[in-house]
Enzyme design. Sequence first.
Site, PDB file in Angstrom:
ATOM      1  N   LYS A 111     -63.354  -7.937 -33.426  1.00  0.00           N
ATOM      2  CA  LYS A 111     -62.770  -9.185 -33.922  1.00  0.00           C
ATOM      3  C   LYS A 111     -61.249  -9.151 -33.923  1.00  0.00           C
ATOM      4  O   LYS A 111     -60.608 -10.179 -33.726  1.00  0.00           O
ATOM      5  CB  LYS A 111     -63.308  -9.522 -35.324  1.00  0.00           C
ATOM      6  CG  LYS A 111     -64.776  -9.939 -35.288  1.00  0.00           C
ATOM      7  CD  LYS A 111     -65.192 -10.797 -36.463  1.00  0.00           C
ATOM      8  CE  LYS A 111     -66.586 -11.363 -36.225  1.00  0.00           C
ATOM      9  NZ  LYS A 111     -67.111 -12.160 -37.300  1.00  0.00           N
ATOM     10  N   LYS A 194     -72.736 -11.009 -27.691  1.00  0.00           N
ATOM     11  CA  LYS A 194     -73.757 -11.633 -28.547  1.00  0.00           C
ATOM     12  C   LYS A 194     -73.470 -13.133 -28.743  1.00  0.00           C
ATOM     13  O   LYS A 194     -72.315 -13.558 -28.693  1.00  0.00           O
ATOM     14  CB  LYS A 194     -73.869 -10.888 -29.878  1.00  0.00           C
ATOM     15  CG  LYS A 194     -72.943 -11.333 -30.956  1.00  0.00           C
ATOM     16  CD  LYS A 194     -73.310 -10.669 -32.268  1.00  0.00           C
ATOM     17  CE  LYS A 194     -72.319 -11.126 -33.311  1.00  0.00           C
ATOM     18  NZ  LYS A 194     -72.884 -11.759 -34.471  1.00  0.00           N
ATOM     19  N   LYS A 197     -71.434 -18.026 -33.544  1.00  0.00           N
ATOM     20  CA  LYS A 197     -71.000 -19.352 -33.990  1.00  0.00           C
ATOM     21  C   LYS A 197     -69.580 -19.660 -33.556  1.00  0.00           C
ATOM     22  O   LYS A 197     -69.233 -20.791 -33.324  1.00  0.00           O
ATOM     23  CB  LYS A 197     -70.912 -19.445 -35.515  1.00  0.00           C
ATOM     24  CG  LYS A 197     -72.045 -19.060 -36.312  1.00  0.00           C
ATOM     25  CD  LYS A 197     -71.691 -19.363 -37.783  1.00  0.00           C
ATOM     26  CE  LYS A 197     -72.478 -18.469 -38.697  1.00  0.00           C
ATOM     27  NZ  LYS A 197     -71.838 -17.160 -38.893  1.00  0.00           N
TER      28      LYS A 197
END
Length: 332
Positions: A111, A194, A197
């Site tokens: 991230k 993956k 959202k």
Amino acid sequence: MNRIFSGIQPSGNLQLGNYLGAIRNWARMQDSHECIYCVVDLHAITVPQDPAELRRATREVAAGVIAGGVDPDRSVIFVQSQAPEHAELAWILNCVARLGWLNRMTQFKDKAGADRDGATVGLYTYPVLQAADVLAYKATDVPVGEDQKQHIELARDIAQAFNSMFDTDFFPLPEPRIQPEAARIMSLRDGTRKMSKSDPSDYSRINMTDGADLIARKIRRAKTDPAPLPDHAEALEGRPEARNLVTIYAALAEVSQETVVERFAGKGFGIFKSELADLAVAVLGPIGEEMQRLMAAPDEVDAILGRGNARAREISGPIIRAAQDIVGFHRA
Ligand code: AQP
């Protein structure tokens, strides 16, 4: 009865991976466990969020959890920021966890990307807050997707370190509970990433609120390779996009991947995708409709969250106070 805790971030549109990897499993576990489910907005703000959108998404995610089968009369559903016990325990655990442990967390590396110094401190200590979420309830089982396994292992290390630091057996060591058949649903645009959202491409995911036409279009456009479907599941090795679509089909139909490839062996992706789209619409359609109904009834959702919040704090309050006593905080 074992106690379950699990959370989901209000960080965008709920997607199929959240449903198959988490929410569906949460609903199933209600029969055999005491379940506590949380919309983890404190986690969401570890990366920038628009305040109005965060508020909207918090209600939407709660609606998605309820529409996905979690029954507010049987399970606790609430919003993390409204139960200050999470942040209180997280601070104590920040003073137990070691930098070296956090340095190994792959989600932070993913991230934060290349600009690690620009990431927030919150993103770095995210897994400590996650440990606090679970330990605040002395939860024993944590249903998560494969991506969260490392964090639950860290929560075990933190619980163990707290126990040995204060010579106690106060915190139980939580176990990750991973549904192998839907542990990792991948992006429709890239079978090695993956489904998420917050992926900027809406075509990378199926949202739980997508209508039938959009679901069909996204599946039709999903990346694949030119070969037909093989006749055994091992032959999907090295074909990440094909494997992902088979995984999604198997998880939605609740059958094994072997059963799916046997059924479609030698067929092209045109036929397979069309059947997959029908299946996805059949499973997600009623859930999406119930989500829309709940989104149009915000008072109903807020009443559920208010009740859940009170119940969550009834459970976590005494646990946090006991943890503070163990640490040596003065109570006047
Ligand atoms: N693709 C996935 N396959 C299987 N399980 C998944 N989960 C998420 N994506 C997949 C599971 O959903 C639960 C809630 O996840 P989260 O909202 O806390 O955060 P996340 O894992 O980071 O999910 P997203 O969708 O990728 O959110 P963003 O984009 O905000 O990072 C977890 O149990 C997770 O394993």
